[in-house]
Write an enzyme that holds these catalytic residues in place. Structure first.
Site, mmCIF file in Angstrom:
data_model
loop_
_atom_site.group_PDB
_atom_site.id
_atom_site.type_symbol
_atom_site.label_atom_id
_atom_site.label_comp_id
_atom_site.label_asym_id
_atom_site.label_seq_id
_atom_site.Cartn_x
_atom_site.Cartn_y
_atom_site.Cartn_z
ATOM 1 N N ASN A 93 17.238 19.689 -22.852
ATOM 2 C CA ASN A 93 16.075 19.124 -22.215
ATOM 3 C C ASN A 93 15.984 19.150 -20.653
ATOM 4 O O ASN A 93 14.996 19.134 -20.173
ATOM 5 C CB ASN A 93 16.296 17.587 -22.541
ATOM 6 N N TYR A 162 7.259 26.883 -13.398
ATOM 7 C CA TYR A 162 7.401 25.913 -14.464
ATOM 8 C C TYR A 162 6.774 26.781 -15.682
ATOM 9 O O TYR A 162 7.541 26.716 -16.777
ATOM 10 C CB TYR A 162 6.798 24.723 -14.181
ATOM 11 N N LYS A 166 8.578 27.751 -19.345
ATOM 12 C CA LYS A 166 8.295 27.097 -20.715
ATOM 13 C C LYS A 166 7.779 28.001 -21.567
ATOM 14 O O LYS A 166 7.934 27.859 -23.003
ATOM 15 C CB LYS A 166 7.326 25.993 -20.139
#
Length: 257
Positions: A93, A162, A166
Protein backbone atom coordinates in the site's frame (compact mmCIF):
# COMPACT_ATOMS: atom_id res chain seq x y z
CA UNK A 1 -12.00 -32.66 8.59
CA UNK A 2 -9.61 -29.85 7.71
CA UNK A 3 -9.83 -28.23 4.28
CA UNK A 4 -6.14 -27.31 4.39
CA UNK A 5 -6.71 -23.60 4.97
CA UNK A 6 -4.86 -21.67 7.64
CA UNK A 7 -7.28 -20.55 10.34
CA UNK A 8 -8.11 -16.85 10.44
CA UNK A 9 -6.70 -16.51 13.95
CA UNK A 10 -3.26 -17.69 12.80
CA UNK A 11 -3.10 -15.64 9.62
CA UNK A 12 -0.28 -13.11 9.40
CA UNK A 13 -0.39 -9.91 7.33
CA UNK A 14 2.03 -7.12 6.51
CA UNK A 15 0.51 -3.72 5.73
CA UNK A 16 2.83 -1.08 4.30
CA UNK A 17 1.96 2.59 4.67
CA UNK A 18 0.10 1.57 7.83
CA UNK A 19 0.60 4.88 9.61
CA UNK A 20 -2.26 6.73 7.97
CA UNK A 21 -5.07 6.70 5.45
CA UNK A 22 -5.96 3.52 3.61
CA UNK A 23 -3.10 1.57 5.19
CA UNK A 24 -4.22 2.40 8.72
CA UNK A 25 -7.86 1.60 7.94
CA UNK A 26 -6.96 -1.78 6.40
CA UNK A 27 -4.61 -2.68 9.27
CA UNK A 28 -7.33 -1.93 11.84
CA UNK A 29 -9.92 -3.89 9.84
CA UNK A 30 -7.66 -6.95 9.65
CA UNK A 31 -6.80 -6.72 13.36
CA UNK A 32 -10.51 -6.55 14.17
CA UNK A 33 -10.99 -9.70 12.09
CA UNK A 34 -8.39 -11.59 14.13
CA UNK A 35 -5.33 -11.32 11.91
CA UNK A 36 -1.84 -10.77 13.25
CA UNK A 37 -0.74 -7.58 11.47
CA UNK A 38 2.76 -6.19 11.10
CA UNK A 39 2.62 -2.41 10.68
CA UNK A 40 5.21 -1.01 8.28
CA UNK A 41 5.87 2.57 7.21
CA UNK A 42 8.40 5.35 7.42
CA UNK A 43 7.01 7.15 10.51
CA UNK A 44 7.36 5.14 13.70
CA UNK A 45 5.16 7.49 15.72
CA UNK A 46 2.30 7.18 13.21
CA UNK A 47 2.62 3.39 13.20
CA UNK A 48 2.51 3.35 16.98
CA UNK A 49 -0.69 5.41 16.85
CA UNK A 50 -2.24 2.82 14.53
CA UNK A 51 -1.27 0.11 17.01
CA UNK A 52 -2.86 2.11 19.86
CA UNK A 53 -6.06 2.58 17.88
CA UNK A 54 -6.38 -1.19 17.58
CA UNK A 55 -7.32 -1.40 21.25
CA UNK A 56 -7.56 -4.89 22.73
CA UNK A 57 -5.89 -8.05 21.55
CA UNK A 58 -2.22 -8.83 21.00
CA UNK A 59 -0.17 -5.72 20.14
CA UNK A 60 0.56 -5.19 16.47
CA UNK A 61 4.32 -5.19 15.79
CA UNK A 62 5.65 -1.89 14.46
CA UNK A 63 8.53 -2.05 11.96
CA UNK A 64 9.66 1.35 10.60
CA UNK A 65 10.42 0.77 6.93
CA UNK A 66 11.31 2.86 3.91
CA UNK A 67 10.10 0.58 1.11
CA UNK A 68 12.40 2.29 -1.40
CA UNK A 69 15.45 0.92 0.43
CA UNK A 70 16.15 -2.77 -0.29
CA UNK A 71 17.94 -3.35 3.01
CA UNK A 72 14.98 -2.00 5.01
CA UNK A 73 12.53 -4.17 3.09
CA UNK A 74 14.73 -7.22 3.70
CA UNK A 75 14.82 -6.38 7.42
CA UNK A 76 11.02 -6.06 7.52
CA UNK A 77 10.35 -9.49 6.09
CA UNK A 78 13.12 -11.09 8.12
CA UNK A 79 11.41 -9.69 11.22
CA UNK A 80 8.14 -11.27 10.05
CA UNK A 81 9.84 -14.62 9.48
CA UNK A 82 11.54 -14.57 12.88
CA UNK A 83 8.42 -13.57 14.80
CA UNK A 84 5.71 -15.56 13.04
CA UNK A 85 7.47 -18.10 10.83
CA UNK A 86 5.16 -17.38 7.90
CA UNK A 87 3.25 -14.73 5.95
CA UNK A 88 -0.27 -15.06 4.57
CA UNK A 89 -0.95 -11.57 3.22
CA UNK A 90 0.93 -8.53 1.99
CA UNK A 91 -1.12 -5.39 1.46
CA UNK A 92 1.28 -3.48 -0.76
CA UNK A 93 0.00 0.00 0.00
CA UNK A 94 2.83 2.48 0.61
CA UNK A 95 2.85 5.25 -1.95
CA UNK A 96 3.42 8.90 -2.73
CA UNK A 97 1.69 11.29 -5.13
CA UNK A 98 4.68 13.60 -5.41
CA UNK A 99 4.49 17.39 -5.79
CA UNK A 100 1.01 18.62 -6.65
CA UNK A 101 0.22 21.20 -9.26
CA UNK A 102 3.49 20.75 -11.13
CA UNK A 103 3.17 20.55 -14.90
CA UNK A 104 4.79 17.64 -16.72
CA UNK A 105 7.33 19.95 -18.39
CA UNK A 106 8.38 21.34 -15.00
CA UNK A 107 8.63 18.12 -13.00
CA UNK A 108 12.12 17.74 -11.53
CA UNK A 109 13.95 14.48 -12.10
CA UNK A 110 14.41 14.10 -8.35
CA UNK A 111 10.65 14.30 -7.81
CA UNK A 112 9.98 11.79 -10.61
CA UNK A 113 12.55 9.41 -9.16
CA UNK A 114 11.17 9.73 -5.63
CA UNK A 115 7.66 8.72 -6.73
CA UNK A 116 8.97 5.83 -8.86
CA UNK A 117 11.22 4.59 -6.05
CA UNK A 118 8.35 4.49 -3.56
CA UNK A 119 5.34 3.52 -5.67
CA UNK A 120 6.92 1.06 -8.08
CA UNK A 121 10.33 -0.07 -6.86
CA UNK A 122 9.08 -0.20 -3.27
CA UNK A 123 6.04 -2.25 -4.28
CA UNK A 124 8.28 -4.62 -6.24
CA UNK A 125 10.75 -5.05 -3.38
CA UNK A 126 7.98 -5.83 -0.89
CA UNK A 127 6.24 -8.19 -3.30
CA UNK A 128 9.49 -10.00 -4.05
CA UNK A 129 10.33 -10.46 -0.37
CA UNK A 130 6.78 -11.63 0.41
CA UNK A 131 6.83 -13.96 -2.61
CA UNK A 132 10.04 -15.63 -1.39
CA UNK A 133 8.63 -16.14 2.09
CA UNK A 134 5.32 -17.51 0.82
CA UNK A 135 7.08 -19.81 -1.66
CA UNK A 136 9.37 -21.34 0.94
CA UNK A 137 7.01 -21.71 3.90
CA UNK A 138 4.86 -24.68 4.92
CA UNK A 139 2.05 -24.78 4.07
CA UNK A 140 3.09 -23.01 0.92
CA UNK A 141 1.31 -19.99 -0.48
CA UNK A 142 -0.22 -16.66 0.40
CA UNK A 143 -1.80 -13.56 -1.09
CA UNK A 144 -0.50 -10.19 -2.25
CA UNK A 145 -2.91 -7.29 -2.73
CA UNK A 146 -1.49 -4.27 -4.51
CA UNK A 147 -2.98 -0.83 -4.02
CA UNK A 148 -3.43 0.58 -7.50
CA UNK A 149 -5.60 3.63 -8.08
CA UNK A 150 -8.25 5.03 -10.38
CA UNK A 151 -5.13 6.56 -11.94
CA UNK A 152 -4.19 3.06 -13.08
CA UNK A 153 -7.00 3.58 -15.61
CA UNK A 154 -7.38 7.34 -16.17
CA UNK A 155 -4.97 10.13 -15.19
CA UNK A 156 -5.62 13.41 -13.49
CA UNK A 157 -4.00 16.57 -14.84
CA UNK A 158 -0.38 17.07 -13.77
CA UNK A 159 0.06 13.56 -12.35
CA UNK A 160 2.54 11.95 -14.73
CA UNK A 161 4.76 10.28 -12.11
CA UNK A 162 1.90 8.95 -9.99
CA UNK A 163 -0.13 7.82 -13.00
CA UNK A 164 2.82 6.09 -14.67
CA UNK A 165 3.64 4.15 -11.52
CA UNK A 166 0.03 3.11 -10.96
CA UNK A 167 -0.21 1.82 -14.52
CA UNK A 168 2.97 -0.12 -13.80
CA UNK A 169 1.42 -1.61 -10.67
CA UNK A 170 -1.13 -3.31 -12.91
CA UNK A 171 1.71 -5.01 -14.78
CA UNK A 172 3.29 -6.01 -11.47
CA UNK A 173 -0.02 -7.50 -10.33
CA UNK A 174 -0.42 -9.55 -13.51
CA UNK A 175 3.16 -10.84 -13.40
CA UNK A 176 2.85 -11.80 -9.72
CA UNK A 177 -0.41 -13.62 -10.46
CA UNK A 178 1.18 -15.60 -13.27
CA UNK A 179 4.48 -16.39 -11.56
CA UNK A 180 2.75 -17.22 -8.28
CA UNK A 181 0.46 -19.94 -9.63
CA UNK A 182 2.89 -22.80 -9.10
CA UNK A 183 3.44 -21.76 -5.48
CA UNK A 184 -0.20 -21.09 -4.45
CA UNK A 185 0.49 -17.37 -4.32
CA UNK A 186 -2.49 -15.29 -5.39
CA UNK A 187 -2.23 -11.63 -6.33
CA UNK A 188 -4.95 -9.05 -6.80
CA UNK A 189 -5.24 -5.29 -7.10
CA UNK A 190 -7.61 -2.77 -5.58
CA UNK A 191 -8.07 0.51 -7.45
CA UNK A 192 -9.40 3.18 -5.11
CA UNK A 193 -11.11 6.43 -6.01
CA UNK A 194 -11.63 9.29 -3.55
CA UNK A 195 -11.53 7.53 -0.20
CA UNK A 196 -11.72 10.10 2.60
CA UNK A 197 -8.16 10.31 3.94
CA UNK A 198 -5.55 12.99 4.57
CA UNK A 199 -4.53 12.64 0.91
CA UNK A 200 -8.01 13.52 -0.35
CA UNK A 201 -8.82 16.41 2.00
CA UNK A 202 -8.23 18.79 -0.91
CA UNK A 203 -11.28 17.31 -2.69
CA UNK A 204 -13.53 19.45 -0.49
CA UNK A 205 -11.83 22.62 -1.76
CA UNK A 206 -11.88 21.57 -5.40
CA UNK A 207 -9.35 19.86 -7.64
CA UNK A 208 -8.40 20.41 -11.30
CA UNK A 209 -10.45 18.56 -13.89
CA UNK A 210 -9.52 17.41 -17.39
CA UNK A 211 -11.48 20.29 -18.97
CA UNK A 212 -9.45 22.87 -17.04
CA UNK A 213 -12.10 23.61 -14.44
CA UNK A 214 -11.70 23.17 -10.68
CA UNK A 215 -14.47 21.18 -9.01
CA UNK A 216 -15.31 19.71 -5.63
CA UNK A 217 -15.41 15.92 -5.81
CA UNK A 218 -17.38 13.52 -3.61
CA UNK A 219 -15.52 11.10 -1.34
CA UNK A 220 -16.39 7.82 0.36
CA UNK A 221 -15.64 6.41 3.79
CA UNK A 222 -12.21 4.77 3.88
CA UNK A 223 -13.79 2.00 5.96
CA UNK A 224 -15.51 0.80 2.77
CA UNK A 225 -12.08 0.30 1.21
CA UNK A 226 -10.87 -1.58 4.27
CA UNK A 227 -13.85 -3.93 4.18
CA UNK A 228 -13.17 -4.65 0.51
CA UNK A 229 -9.55 -5.54 1.21
CA UNK A 230 -10.67 -7.73 4.09
CA UNK A 231 -13.00 -9.60 1.72
CA UNK A 232 -10.26 -10.08 -0.86
CA UNK A 233 -7.92 -11.34 1.85
CA UNK A 234 -10.46 -13.74 3.33
CA UNK A 235 -10.89 -15.85 0.19
CA UNK A 236 -9.29 -19.29 0.00
CA UNK A 237 -6.22 -19.38 -2.20
CA UNK A 238 -8.23 -21.25 -4.83
CA UNK A 239 -10.16 -18.02 -5.46
CA UNK A 240 -8.91 -14.54 -6.23
CA UNK A 241 -10.30 -11.05 -6.83
CA UNK A 242 -7.94 -10.12 -9.64
CA UNK A 243 -9.01 -6.47 -9.90
CA UNK A 244 -11.47 -4.50 -7.81
CA UNK A 245 -12.46 -0.86 -8.26
CA UNK A 246 -13.90 0.87 -5.19
CA UNK A 247 -14.81 4.51 -5.61
CA UNK A 248 -17.10 7.29 -4.50
CA UNK A 249 -20.21 6.65 -6.58
CA UNK A 250 -20.42 10.12 -8.09
CA UNK A 251 -16.71 10.88 -8.57
CA UNK A 252 -15.80 11.96 -12.10
CA UNK A 253 -14.15 8.77 -13.32
CA UNK A 254 -16.68 7.15 -15.62
CA UNK A 255 -16.80 9.73 -18.39
CA UNK A 256 -13.73 11.55 -17.08
CA UNK A 257 -12.57 14.12 -19.61
Amino acid sequence: MSDGRVSVVSRVAVVTGAGSGVGRAVALELLEAGWSVVLAGRREEALAETARLAGGGPPAPVVPTDVARPERVAALFEAVRERFGRLDLLFNNAGSFGPRGVALADLAYEDWRSVVDTNLTGAFLCAQAAFRLMRDQEPQGGRIINNGSISAHAPRPDSVAYTATKHAITGLTKSLSLDGRRYRIACGQIDIGNAATEMTERMSAGVPQANGEVAVEPVMDVADVARTVRHMASLPLEANVQFATVMATAMPYIGRG
